[in-house]
Design a protein around this motif. Structure first.
Motif, PDB file in Angstrom:
ATOM      1  N   GLY A 130      45.834  36.857  47.296  1.00  0.00           N
ATOM      2  CA  GLY A 130      47.143  36.274  47.031  1.00  0.00           C
ATOM      3  C   GLY A 130      47.084  35.030  46.161  1.00  0.00           C
ATOM      4  N   PHE A 131      46.004  34.263  46.283  1.00  0.00           N
ATOM      5  CA  PHE A 131      45.897  33.047  45.478  1.00  0.00           C
ATOM      6  C   PHE A 131      45.729  33.384  43.998  1.00  0.00           C
ATOM      7  CE2 PHE A 131      41.507  34.093  46.384  1.00  0.00           C
ATOM      8  CZ  PHE A 131      40.795  33.695  45.251  1.00  0.00           C
ATOM      9  N   VAL A 132      45.063  34.505  43.694  1.00  0.00           N
ATOM     10  CA  VAL A 132      44.924  34.941  42.308  1.00  0.00           C
ATOM     11  C   VAL A 132      46.288  35.346  41.754  1.00  0.00           C
ATOM     12  CG1 VAL A 132      43.870  36.621  40.746  1.00  0.00           C
ATOM     13  CG2 VAL A 132      42.539  35.672  42.647  1.00  0.00           C
ATOM     14  N   HIS A 133      47.057  36.054  42.556  1.00  0.00           N
ATOM     15  CA  HIS A 133      48.411  36.448  42.147  1.00  0.00           C
ATOM     16  C   HIS A 133      49.245  35.219  41.830  1.00  0.00           C
ATOM     17  CE1 HIS A 133      52.636  37.639  42.736  1.00  0.00           C
ATOM     18  NE2 HIS A 133      52.255  38.837  42.331  1.00  0.00           N
ATOM     19  N   LEU A 134      49.162  34.213  42.704  1.00  0.00           N
ATOM     20  CA  LEU A 134      49.915  32.987  42.501  1.00  0.00           C
ATOM     21  C   LEU A 134      49.477  32.275  41.222  1.00  0.00           C
ATOM     22  CD1 LEU A 134      51.969  30.933  43.633  1.00  0.00           C
ATOM     23  CD2 LEU A 134      50.075  29.899  44.905  1.00  0.00           C
ATOM     24  N   ALA A 135      48.165  32.190  40.989  1.00  0.00           N
ATOM     25  CA  ALA A 135      47.654  31.520  39.795  1.00  0.00           C
ATOM     26  C   ALA A 135      48.070  32.258  38.525  1.00  0.00           C
ATOM     27  CB  ALA A 135      46.136  31.404  39.870  1.00  0.00           C
ATOM     28  N   GLU A 136      48.020  33.584  38.555  1.00  0.00           N
ATOM     29  CA  GLU A 136      48.381  34.362  37.377  1.00  0.00           C
ATOM     30  C   GLU A 136      49.866  34.224  37.059  1.00  0.00           C
ATOM     31  OE1 GLU A 136      46.850  36.335  35.083  1.00  0.00           O
ATOM     32  OE2 GLU A 136      44.917  35.625  35.810  1.00  0.00           O
ATOM     33  N   THR A 137      50.715  34.375  38.060  1.00  0.00           N
ATOM     34  CA  THR A 137      52.154  34.364  37.810  1.00  0.00           C
ATOM     35  C   THR A 137      52.673  32.973  37.470  1.00  0.00           C
ATOM     36  OG1 THR A 137      52.539  34.190  40.209  1.00  0.00           O
ATOM     37  CG2 THR A 137      52.612  36.399  39.226  1.00  0.00           C
ATOM     38  N   THR A 138      51.968  31.932  37.892  1.00  0.00           N
ATOM     39  CA  THR A 138      52.373  30.578  37.527  1.00  0.00           C
ATOM     40  C   THR A 138      51.595  30.048  36.330  1.00  0.00           C
ATOM     41  OG1 THR A 138      50.833  29.666  39.179  1.00  0.00           O
ATOM     42  CG2 THR A 138      53.129  29.968  39.859  1.00  0.00           C
ATOM     43  N   GLY A 139      50.553  30.784  35.900  1.00  0.00           N
ATOM     44  CA  GLY A 139      49.797  30.409  34.719  1.00  0.00           C
ATOM     45  C   GLY A 139      48.928  29.185  34.892  1.00  0.00           C
ATOM     46  N   VAL A 140      48.332  29.009  36.080  1.00  0.00           N
ATOM     47  CA  VAL A 140      47.519  27.819  36.320  1.00  0.00           C
ATOM     48  C   VAL A 140      46.045  28.215  36.495  1.00  0.00           C
ATOM     49  CG1 VAL A 140      49.480  26.707  37.453  1.00  0.00           C
ATOM     50  CG2 VAL A 140      47.727  27.815  38.849  1.00  0.00           C
ATOM     51  N   PRO A 141      45.117  27.307  36.171  1.00  0.00           N
ATOM     52  CA  PRO A 141      43.695  27.601  36.374  1.00  0.00           C
ATOM     53  C   PRO A 141      43.294  27.485  37.835  1.00  0.00           C
ATOM     54  CG  PRO A 141      43.957  25.382  35.515  1.00  0.00           C
ATOM     55  CD  PRO A 141      45.332  25.998  35.518  1.00  0.00           C
ATOM     56  N   ILE A 142      42.255  28.211  38.198  1.00  0.00           N
ATOM     57  CA  ILE A 142      41.652  28.132  39.527  1.00  0.00           C
ATOM     58  C   ILE A 142      40.329  27.399  39.395  1.00  0.00           C
ATOM     59  CG2 ILE A 142      40.585  29.456  41.402  1.00  0.00           C
ATOM     60  CD1 ILE A 142      42.586  31.706  40.768  1.00  0.00           C
ATOM     61  N   ILE A 143      40.142  26.357  40.203  1.00  0.00           N
ATOM     62  CA  ILE A 143      38.862  25.645  40.241  1.00  0.00           C
ATOM     63  C   ILE A 143      38.177  25.982  41.561  1.00  0.00           C
ATOM     64  CG2 ILE A 143      37.693  23.419  40.313  1.00  0.00           C
ATOM     65  CD1 ILE A 143      41.023  23.671  38.599  1.00  0.00           C
ATOM     66  N   PRO A 144      37.147  26.842  41.555  1.00  0.00           N
ATOM     67  CA  PRO A 144      36.420  27.124  42.801  1.00  0.00           C
ATOM     68  C   PRO A 144      35.688  25.873  43.279  1.00  0.00           C
ATOM     69  CG  PRO A 144      35.957  28.777  41.097  1.00  0.00           C
ATOM     70  CD  PRO A 144      36.633  27.629  40.418  1.00  0.00           C
ATOM     71  N   VAL A 145      35.605  25.705  44.587  1.00  0.00           N
ATOM     72  CA  VAL A 145      34.954  24.533  45.180  1.00  0.00           C
ATOM     73  C   VAL A 145      34.030  24.995  46.305  1.00  0.00           C
ATOM     74  CG1 VAL A 145      35.270  22.250  46.190  1.00  0.00           C
ATOM     75  CG2 VAL A 145      37.058  23.205  44.712  1.00  0.00           C
ATOM     76  N   ALA A 146      32.781  24.527  46.274  1.00  0.00           N
ATOM     77  CA  ALA A 146      31.809  24.805  47.345  1.00  0.00           C
ATOM     78  C   ALA A 146      31.643  23.547  48.178  1.00  0.00           C
ATOM     79  CB  ALA A 146      30.474  25.234  46.760  1.00  0.00           C
ATOM     80  N   ILE A 147      31.964  23.641  49.467  1.00  0.00           N
ATOM     81  CA  ILE A 147      31.904  22.488  50.366  1.00  0.00           C
ATOM     82  C   ILE A 147      30.790  22.703  51.379  1.00  0.00           C
ATOM     83  CG2 ILE A 147      33.160  21.098  52.059  1.00  0.00           C
ATOM     84  CD1 ILE A 147      35.752  21.936  50.724  1.00  0.00           C
TER      85      ILE A 147
END
Length: 241
Positions: A130-147
């Motif tokens: 779902g987060f990919v869908h949200l990023a695509e439809t809003t046109g924003v980049p995804i920054i993966p984070v390893a904690i």
């Protein structure tokens, strides 16, 4: 007041080290996608937010997407909103991104947060993408984070479905299936390491993504976080050093 207290944990107790902060944009919307853990409290959400506030060239407030229970409890729900958390809903997320904000999500959800100690840093499936869908439809980049650190603060010795049933009796809207059982009442002084990975740009900004491609991208991001955690664990040594 809350941020000052949490900064004590950040600098002096957890001694958080940060890498790759340059991948976080200094303006405009973006989504931070991280592995999840904690078993007791969402320390990872707080430390991730502080990493951006304390380490970025231009400090930015991170809005963390939070599960239902933190938005239901008296007093806590009010405080949670005040420190910047948002309800885990698509409308709230779109609102934050539409206003040019930074949104942090933990796609593992409850299965990640409640991991027992023998599954620590085994990144679970990132939902249904779902987060990919949200990023695509809003046109924003995804920054993966390893904690690295959150999953050892309160090591869970087991998980209980019966405790989860009791929680759902009080909070019927809560979707939790299992509750972690941990032994230490106070957080262990584990040394944390937060690494921000290069951004994953949207393929077709504003367009409805193909469901299969959405799942493929979600899994690729999950693997990038997992491989980063594996590399960090291989060279770390003691969790407390």
């Amino acid at each position: 007041m809350v941020w000052h207290v949490l900064n004590g944990l950040y600098f002096d107790y957890f001694r958080v080290a940060v890498e790759g902060i340059e991948h976080v944009p200094m303006d405009g919307p973006a989504m931070l996608v991280a592995n999840h853990g904690g078993a007791a409290l969402p320390y990872d959400a707080a430390m991730l937010s502080l990493a951006v506030l304390n380490s970025a060239e231009r400090p930015r407030r991170v809005r963390v997407s939070a599960t239902e229970i933190f938005n239901m409890l008296p007093w806590i729900s009010h405080m949670y909103r005040k420190v910047g958390a948002v309800y885990a809903s698509r409308d709230d997320a779109r609102n934050i991104l539409g206003r040019g904000g930074l949104l942090a999500v933990f796609p593992e959800g409850e299965s990640g947060f409640m991991k027992p100690v023998w599954k620590a840093y085994h990144v679970q499936r990132f939902g249904r993408g779902g987060f990919v869908h949200l990023a695509e439809t809003t046109g924003v980049p995804i920054i993966p984070v390893a904690i690295l650190g959150a999953e050892e603060v309160h090591p869970a010795v087991t998980v209980s479905r019966r405790l989860a049933q009791l929680v759902r009796l009080v909070f019927p809207q809560q979707r939790v299936e299992e509750i972690a059982v941990f032994l230490n009442p106070f957080p262990l002084p584990v040394r944390w390491h937060i690494r921000f990975l290069p951004p994953v740009m949207p393929e077709n900004p504003g367009a409805e993504p193909d469901p299969l491609r959405m799942l493929e991208r979600s899994e690729a991001i999950r693997r990038s976080v997992q491989s980063t955690l594996d590399a960090q664990l291989a060279v770390r040594g003691s969790a407390f050093a």
